[in-house]
Write an enzyme that holds these catalytic residues in place. Sequence first.
Site, PDB file in Angstrom:
ATOM      1  N   LYS A   1       0.833  -1.209   0.000  1.00  0.00           N
ATOM      2  CA  LYS A   1       0.000   0.000   0.000  1.00  0.00           C
ATOM      3  C   LYS A   1       0.870   1.263   0.000  1.00  0.00           C
ATOM      4  O   LYS A   1       0.658   2.163  -0.807  1.00  0.00           O
ATOM      5  CB  LYS A   1      -0.895   0.001   1.250  1.00  0.00           C
ATOM      6  CG  LYS A   1      -1.598   1.328   1.495  1.00  0.00           C
ATOM      7  CD  LYS A   1      -2.498   1.275   2.703  1.00  0.00           C
ATOM      8  CE  LYS A   1      -1.833   1.634   4.007  1.00  0.00           C
ATOM      9  NZ  LYS A   1      -1.547   3.068   4.209  1.00  0.00           N
ATOM     10  N   ASN A   2       1.841   1.306   0.909  1.00  0.00           N
ATOM     11  CA  ASN A   2       2.603   2.551   1.066  1.00  0.00           C
ATOM     12  C   ASN A   2       3.590   2.804  -0.068  1.00  0.00           C
ATOM     13  O   ASN A   2       4.156   3.893  -0.158  1.00  0.00           O
ATOM     14  CB  ASN A   2       3.335   2.574   2.415  1.00  0.00           C
ATOM     15  CG  ASN A   2       2.367   2.782   3.568  1.00  0.00           C
ATOM     16  OD1 ASN A   2       1.182   3.046   3.351  1.00  0.00           O
ATOM     17  ND2 ASN A   2       2.868   2.660   4.787  1.00  0.00           N
TER      18      ASN A   2
ATOM     19  N   CYS B   1      -5.268  13.004  13.218  1.00  0.00           N
ATOM     20  CA  CYS B   1      -5.874  11.717  12.909  1.00  0.00           C
ATOM     21  C   CYS B   1      -5.763  10.861  14.154  1.00  0.00           C
ATOM     22  O   CYS B   1      -5.220  11.294  15.165  1.00  0.00           O
ATOM     23  CB  CYS B   1      -5.209  11.058  11.717  1.00  0.00           C
ATOM     24  SG  CYS B   1      -3.582  10.451  12.062  1.00  0.00           S
TER      25      CYS B   1
ATOM     26  N   ARG C   1       0.186  14.688  13.523  1.00  0.00           N
ATOM     27  CA  ARG C   1       0.767  14.450  12.185  1.00  0.00           C
ATOM     28  C   ARG C   1       0.834  15.706  11.314  1.00  0.00           C
ATOM     29  O   ARG C   1       0.126  15.825  10.309  1.00  0.00           O
ATOM     30  CB  ARG C   1       0.016  13.325  11.476  1.00  0.00           C
ATOM     31  CG  ARG C   1       0.151  12.019  12.192  1.00  0.00           C
ATOM     32  CD  ARG C   1      -0.531  10.898  11.475  1.00  0.00           C
ATOM     33  NE  ARG C   1       0.280  10.312  10.410  1.00  0.00           N
ATOM     34  CZ  ARG C   1      -0.099   9.235   9.738  1.00  0.00           C
ATOM     35  NH1 ARG C   1      -1.252   8.668  10.009  1.00  0.00           N
ATOM     36  NH2 ARG C   1       0.666   8.737   8.799  1.00  0.00           N
TER      37      ARG C   1
ATOM     38  N   ASP D   1       4.378   0.699  12.221  1.00  0.00           N
ATOM     39  CA  ASP D   1       3.161   0.057  11.719  1.00  0.00           C
ATOM     40  C   ASP D   1       3.013  -1.385  12.197  1.00  0.00           C
ATOM     41  O   ASP D   1       1.946  -1.984  12.035  1.00  0.00           O
ATOM     42  CB  ASP D   1       3.125   0.096  10.183  1.00  0.00           C
ATOM     43  CG  ASP D   1       2.808   1.497   9.664  1.00  0.00           C
ATOM     44  OD1 ASP D   1       2.401   2.353  10.457  1.00  0.00           O
ATOM     45  OD2 ASP D   1       2.969   1.718   8.446  1.00  0.00           O
TER      46      ASP D   1
ATOM     47  N   ARG E   1      -8.604  -0.591   4.653  1.00  0.00           N
ATOM     48  CA  ARG E   1      -7.697   0.409   4.072  1.00  0.00           C
ATOM     49  C   ARG E   1      -6.344  -0.206   3.720  1.00  0.00           C
ATOM     50  O   ARG E   1      -5.637   0.332   2.872  1.00  0.00           O
ATOM     51  CB  ARG E   1      -7.461   1.555   5.068  1.00  0.00           C
ATOM     52  CG  ARG E   1      -8.675   2.427   5.293  1.00  0.00           C
ATOM     53  CD  ARG E   1      -8.314   3.596   6.170  1.00  0.00           C
ATOM     54  NE  ARG E   1      -7.067   4.188   5.717  1.00  0.00           N
ATOM     55  CZ  ARG E   1      -6.203   4.833   6.494  1.00  0.00           C
ATOM     56  NH1 ARG E   1      -6.442   4.971   7.780  1.00  0.00           N
ATOM     57  NH2 ARG E   1      -5.101   5.339   5.998  1.00  0.00           N
TER      58      ARG E   1
HETATM   59  C1  UD1 Z   1       4.174   6.950   6.582  1.00  0.00           C
HETATM   60  C2  UD1 Z   1       3.333   5.731   6.370  1.00  0.00           C
HETATM   61  C3  UD1 Z   1       2.773   5.222   7.687  1.00  0.00           C
HETATM   62  C4  UD1 Z   1       3.909   5.014   8.696  1.00  0.00           C
HETATM   63  C5  UD1 Z   1       4.796   6.245   8.801  1.00  0.00           C
HETATM   64  C6  UD1 Z   1       6.029   6.027   9.654  1.00  0.00           C
HETATM   65  C7  UD1 Z   1       2.419   6.052   4.146  1.00  0.00           C
HETATM   66  C8  UD1 Z   1       1.237   6.363   3.308  1.00  0.00           C
HETATM   67  N1  UD1 Z   1       2.249   6.071   5.484  1.00  0.00           N
HETATM   68  O1  UD1 Z   1       3.327   7.962   7.136  1.00  0.00           O
HETATM   69  O2  UD1 Z   1       2.098   3.988   7.441  1.00  0.00           O
HETATM   70  O3  UD1 Z   1       3.355   4.736   9.966  1.00  0.00           O
HETATM   71  O4  UD1 Z   1       5.241   6.641   7.483  1.00  0.00           O
HETATM   72  O5  UD1 Z   1       6.761   4.956   9.169  1.00  0.00           O
HETATM   73  O6  UD1 Z   1       3.487   5.743   3.650  1.00  0.00           O
HETATM   74  N2  UD1 Z   1       6.277  14.693  10.834  1.00  0.00           N
HETATM   75  C9  UD1 Z   1       6.348  16.031  11.127  1.00  0.00           C
HETATM   76  N3  UD1 Z   1       6.225  16.936  10.102  1.00  0.00           N
HETATM   77  C10 UD1 Z   1       6.038  16.545   8.804  1.00  0.00           C
HETATM   78  C11 UD1 Z   1       5.965  15.159   8.520  1.00  0.00           C
HETATM   79  C12 UD1 Z   1       6.100  14.257   9.561  1.00  0.00           C
HETATM   80  O7  UD1 Z   1       6.519  16.422  12.281  1.00  0.00           O
HETATM   81  O8  UD1 Z   1       5.933  17.402   7.921  1.00  0.00           O
HETATM   82  C13 UD1 Z   1       6.425  13.702  11.932  1.00  0.00           C
HETATM   83  C14 UD1 Z   1       5.154  12.863  12.130  1.00  0.00           C
HETATM   84  O9  UD1 Z   1       4.211  13.504  12.945  1.00  0.00           O
HETATM   85  C15 UD1 Z   1       5.725  11.606  12.761  1.00  0.00           C
HETATM   86  C16 UD1 Z   1       7.091  11.458  12.074  1.00  0.00           C
HETATM   87  O10 UD1 Z   1       7.408  12.756  11.556  1.00  0.00           O
HETATM   88  O11 UD1 Z   1       5.929  11.818  14.133  1.00  0.00           O
HETATM   89  C17 UD1 Z   1       7.129  10.452  10.956  1.00  0.00           C
HETATM   90  O12 UD1 Z   1       6.052  10.710  10.066  1.00  0.00           O
HETATM   91  P1  UD1 Z   1       6.105  10.341   8.519  1.00  0.00           P
HETATM   92  O13 UD1 Z   1       7.288   9.451   8.260  1.00  0.00           O
HETATM   93  O14 UD1 Z   1       5.985  11.582   7.733  1.00  0.00           O
HETATM   94  O15 UD1 Z   1       4.777   9.495   8.353  1.00  0.00           O
HETATM   95  P2  UD1 Z   1       3.810   9.474   7.126  1.00  0.00           P
HETATM   96  O16 UD1 Z   1       4.565   9.720   5.866  1.00  0.00           O
HETATM   97  O17 UD1 Z   1       2.606  10.308   7.414  1.00  0.00           O
END
Ligand code: UD1
Length: 423
Positions: A22-23, A118, A123, A307, A399
Site C-alpha cells: 500500500k505505502n 488523525c 501528524r 506500523d 484500508r
Molecule cells: C508513513 C506511512 C505510515 C507510517 C509512517 C512512519 C504512508 C502512506 N504512510 O506515514 O504507514 O506509519 O510513514 O513509518 O506511507 N512529521 C512532522 N512533520 C512533517 C511530517 C512528519 O513532524 O511534515 C512527523 C510525524 O508527525 C511523525 C514522524 O514525523 O511523528 C514520521 O512521520 P512520517 O514518516 O511523515 O509518516 P507518514 O509519511 O505520514
Amino acid sequence: MDIYKITGGATLQGEAPISGAKNAALPLIVASLLAEGETVLTNVPNLQDVRTMIKVVQCLGAQTDFDTDANVLKIRVAALTNAEVPYDLVKTMRASVYVMGPLLARAGEADVSLPGGCAIGERPIDIHLSGFEAMGATIELEHGYIKARAERLSGGRFVMRNVSVGATANLLMGAVLADGETVLENCAKEPDIVDLGRFLVKMGATIEGLGTDRIIVQGVPKLSAVTYRVMPDRIEAGTYLLAGAITRGSVKIVRAEPDHIGALIQMLGEMGFAIETGSDWVSIAPGDRALSGAFIRTLPYPGFPTDLQAPMMSLMTTAPGISVIIETIFENRFTHVGELRRMGADITTEGNVAIIKGQERLSSATIMMSDLRAGAALVLAALAAQGTTEIRRIYHSDRGYEKLTEKLLGLGADIKREAGGKL
Ligand code: UD1
C-alpha cells in the site's frame, strides 16, 4: 457496517501470499502525474486507500482503469486539468498531500486541503511545506487549504528536521522535474521510498543515494510514462508472521521481500520462534526453547516499524514474562491498548511506553478498531483468544489488508465477515 467474528484457538498452518505494498503504491499512483502518456502499475493491491488515491488523480485530470482481479492499474495522463484536491478526499486519506510534489513540478500550483489530526496523533506536514519553500515555492494557508505556487521549482539543499517518509516522497517527486540539483538530507530510507525512486529513474529521472539519508536529484525537463511492478507489502508480511506466532502455528509468507522485515525477523527469533527465510519467503514455527517477552523501540527504517507495533503488542500479551514497547514515531499510537485490555491483556502505559505482562490466554469480547494497524492487532488477538470475538469498525482494516478474510481462512482461521454490525 460489516463486522468480523473470529473464534480463537486455531493453530494457523499454511501459506499466505503477500500483496503489493500500500505505502509504495500510493506515491507511485501520484508520481504517474509527472509524465504524459499511460503508466501501467502491476501488483497494485485492491484496497480502500488505493481506491481513494485513484479518485485523487482522477480529480486532477487522469483517466484510470483498475483491473482488480489482475491487480493492474492503468493511468492515462495528458494535461493536468485541475490543481485542487478537496477536503473530502484529504480527510479520508492523509497521503493525498503527496500530490503537491507532482502538481508543483508540472502545473506550478497545488491547492490541497490541509489534513487535520488523525487517530494516531497530530501528524503535521510542516516538513513537506518548508521543503517546497526551500525549492522556491510560496506557500499560503487560506480557508483550510494550502496554496502552493512555483513558476518552476528550483534545486537547492534541504535538511529535514525529522525523518519523514511522506516528506521524502513528496519532495523527491518535486525535485525530479526541478531546475538543477536538489540535495535532500536526513531522508527516510524506507523501502517504499526506494521503490518510488526506482520508478522515477525508470521514467527518466536522475537520482543518487536512494536508501540512504542523502538523496541527490538532477532535475530533468521531462519524464516518460512506464510500466512498473509494486514491491511486496512488508507490513502485511509482518502481520501474517505475527498471526503465525500468536497462534503458535507454522505459517509461510510467500511473494514477500524478507530483507524488508529484518527487524521483525530478528525480534521473533530472539523471542524463541523458529524462522527460516528464502529469496522471497519467510516461515515461522514454534522454536525448540521456551518463549520469552521482548523489548522494542519503534524507529525509522531499518529499525522496528511503527506500523507493526500494535500487532507486535498483541503477540506480547501472550508471550511469557514482561515485554516493553517504546513508541518513538507517533505520539498517540496506543489506541488498541484499551481494547486488548477488554480481552484480558495486562498492559500498563506511561506516555509513549507500554509494559506488557504476558499471560496464557486472552478471552473474547466485543471490540472496535480505531485505526488500520490497531485493527490488525485486534484481529491477531482474536485469533488467539478463547471464544468468539466480534470486531467492529472493520473498514479500518479494509484500508490496508487485501483479502484479509480469504488469506486467514486459507491458514485455517475461524473468521467470518458479516454485514450489519452496530457502529
Ligand atoms: C508513513 C506511512 C505510515 C507510517 C509512517 C512512519 C504512508 C502512506 N504512510 O506515514 O504507514 O506509519 O510513514 O513509518 O506511507 N512529521 C512532522 N512533520 C512533517 C511530517 C512528519 O513532524 O511534515 C512527523 C510525524 O508527525 C511523525 C514522524 O514525523 O511523528 C514520521 O512521520 P512520517 O514518516 O511523515 O509518516 P507518514 O509519511 O505520514
